[in-house]
Design a protein around this motif. Structure first.
Motif, mmCIF file in Angstrom:
data_model
loop_
_atom_site.group_PDB
_atom_site.id
_atom_site.type_symbol
_atom_site.label_atom_id
_atom_site.label_comp_id
_atom_site.label_asym_id
_atom_site.label_seq_id
_atom_site.Cartn_x
_atom_site.Cartn_y
_atom_site.Cartn_z
ATOM 1 N N MET A 8 0.851 -1.189 0.000
ATOM 2 C CA MET A 8 0.000 0.000 0.000
ATOM 3 C C MET A 8 0.889 1.242 0.000
ATOM 4 O O MET A 8 1.838 1.331 0.782
ATOM 5 N N ASP A 9 0.581 2.189 -0.888
ATOM 6 C CA ASP A 9 1.338 3.432 -0.922
ATOM 7 C C ASP A 9 0.373 4.597 -1.127
ATOM 8 O O ASP A 9 -0.840 4.414 -1.318
ATOM 9 N N THR A 10 0.903 5.810 -1.097
ATOM 10 C CA THR A 10 0.044 6.991 -1.182
ATOM 11 C C THR A 10 -0.647 7.100 -2.539
ATOM 12 O O THR A 10 -1.777 7.603 -2.621
ATOM 13 N N ARG A 11 0.015 6.622 -3.589
ATOM 14 C CA ARG A 11 -0.638 6.692 -4.899
ATOM 15 C C ARG A 11 -1.879 5.800 -4.925
ATOM 16 O O ARG A 11 -2.943 6.199 -5.426
ATOM 17 N N ALA A 53 -7.415 -3.369 -7.745
ATOM 18 C CA ALA A 53 -7.379 -4.823 -7.613
ATOM 19 C C ALA A 53 -6.204 -5.267 -6.740
ATOM 20 O O ALA A 53 -6.338 -6.173 -5.898
ATOM 21 N N ARG A 54 -5.050 -4.635 -6.919
ATOM 22 C CA ARG A 54 -3.874 -4.990 -6.112
ATOM 23 C C ARG A 54 -4.077 -4.607 -4.656
ATOM 24 O O ARG A 54 -3.642 -5.322 -3.743
ATOM 25 N N LEU A 55 -4.747 -3.481 -4.426
ATOM 26 C CA LEU A 55 -5.025 -3.065 -3.064
ATOM 27 C C LEU A 55 -5.968 -4.050 -2.384
ATOM 28 O O LEU A 55 -5.768 -4.423 -1.217
ATOM 29 N N GLU A 56 -6.995 -4.496 -3.095
ATOM 30 C CA GLU A 56 -7.927 -5.488 -2.543
ATOM 31 C C GLU A 56 -7.208 -6.809 -2.273
ATOM 32 O O GLU A 56 -7.470 -7.474 -1.258
ATOM 33 N N LEU A 89 -11.643 1.888 5.216
ATOM 34 C CA LEU A 89 -10.336 2.267 4.657
ATOM 35 C C LEU A 89 -10.341 3.737 4.244
ATOM 36 O O LEU A 89 -9.321 4.432 4.391
ATOM 37 N N LEU A 90 -11.489 4.229 3.750
ATOM 38 C CA LEU A 90 -11.579 5.622 3.324
ATOM 39 C C LEU A 90 -11.292 6.574 4.487
ATOM 40 O O LEU A 90 -10.625 7.600 4.314
ATOM 41 N N GLU A 91 -11.775 6.234 5.685
ATOM 42 C CA GLU A 91 -11.506 7.069 6.860
ATOM 43 C C GLU A 91 -9.995 7.176 7.105
ATOM 44 O O GLU A 91 -9.457 8.259 7.335
#
Length: 309
Positions: A1-4, A37-40, A64-66
């Motif tokens: 997971m990264d900022t992008r 998809a990679r994040l999921e 996750l949005l929070e």
């Protein structure tokens, strides 16, 4: 997971549409879809419910949005703080340096601070290398220009120049300036040597030869002005760099004779305390000093000096 990935994720949450989010992020919809998809896959959970006309975040997606909003806001705050801190340099800083160095770069340093750094207050503390080193260790100055500092584990230092020392005085005292003089032969001349305090003289790397000179010196001073007066009055000569008496050499009031066997060389270092936390102000002033020293050598205004390394 990264900022992008988090930016892409929050964009999809906001627009609820892959194509619209891709346009907002200035990227291809296929690339955006791949990142989601990679994040999921990394989180091992579905973040969106895919629908014919869009994408709705799942409960996990909303959670996750929070976090994503908090993380991205903190990241932007950190980046802004660094950028603004670097751009808005302000505060007080004290720099120690010898008279000969002030003679070459002092005016340029003061001019740049006055013109380019309006919120900075600069204190230049003049002193011989030993005194300046003590001022650095006691916190009276934040950085210092010091010749041949003694080895220690409490300071970090950057070598700037190597500087040749000459036999300097009136012609009737030191003889023909075009002819070299051996260091040991200087001991037969009337000498006035600078005393540098706690570092026991930071003039040369050859303490044995220096000791012979000191043993024969009739006068020792802890004053540049006193040394200059002794030379101008024809009372003594000294071992020093040409920049110390550049005006007097130009007028012929004093002359400089090369010294050999050995040729005395000293190294100028930019020194700061190793345990001090770096600041934007100190980094900016240190970089400015390095630039001014390099410029002075390259332009020939620091005669007898060459850049280290």
């Amino acid at each position: 997971m990264d900022t992008r990935q988090l930016r892409y994720f929050t964009a999809v949450c906001e627009f609820r549409n892959l194509s619209h989010a891709a346009d907002h992020c200035n990227t291809a919809a296929s690339a955006l879809s791949l990142h989601i998809a990679r994040l999921e896959e990394e989180l091992d959970t579905k973040l969106f419910t895919r629908k014919p006309r869009g994408m709705d975040p799942t409960a996990a997606g909303l959670k996750l949005l929070e976090h994503a909003k908090y993380i991205l806001a903190a990241f932007e705050t950190a980046a802004s703080d660094v950028r603004l801190g670097h751009a808005e340099i302000a505060g007080n800083i004290a720099i120690g340096m010898p008279y000969s160095v002030i003679n070459v770069i002092g005016a340029g340093l003061m001019r740049t601070v006055m013109e380019d750094l309006p919120k900075v207050r600069l204190l230049i503390r003049e002193g011989l290398s030993g005194m300046t080193y003590t001022a650095l260790r006691t916190g009276e100055v934040e950085a210092a220009l010091i010749f041949n500092p003694a080895p220690d584990g409490q300071t970090q230092r950057v070598p700037l120049i190597e500087e040749e020392l000459f036999c300097i005085g009136r012609r009737e005292i030191i003889g023909d300036p075009s002819q070299p003089i051996r260091l040991e032969d200087m001991a037969a001349l009337p000498l006035a040597l600078l005393q540098s305090g706690s570092l026991s003289r930071a003039l040369v790397d050859r303490p044995a030869e220096l000791a012979r000179l000191e043993a024969n010196a009739r006068i020792q001073l802890a004053s540049i002005a006193g040394t200059l007066n002794a030379m101008k009055a024809g009372l003594a000569c000294t071992l020093a760099p040409k920049v110390l008496v550049s005006d007097e050499l130009r007028t012929g009031e004093l002359v400089a004779r090369p010294v050999i066997d050995p040729t005395p060389i000293r190294t100028l270092y930019l020194v700061s305390a190793a345990d001090e936390r770096p600041t934007f102000l100190r980094e900016r002033i240190s970089a400015l000093i390095c630039d001014l020293v390099q410029q002075a050598v390259q332009e020939g205004r620091w005669e007898g000096a060459r850049l280290s390394g």
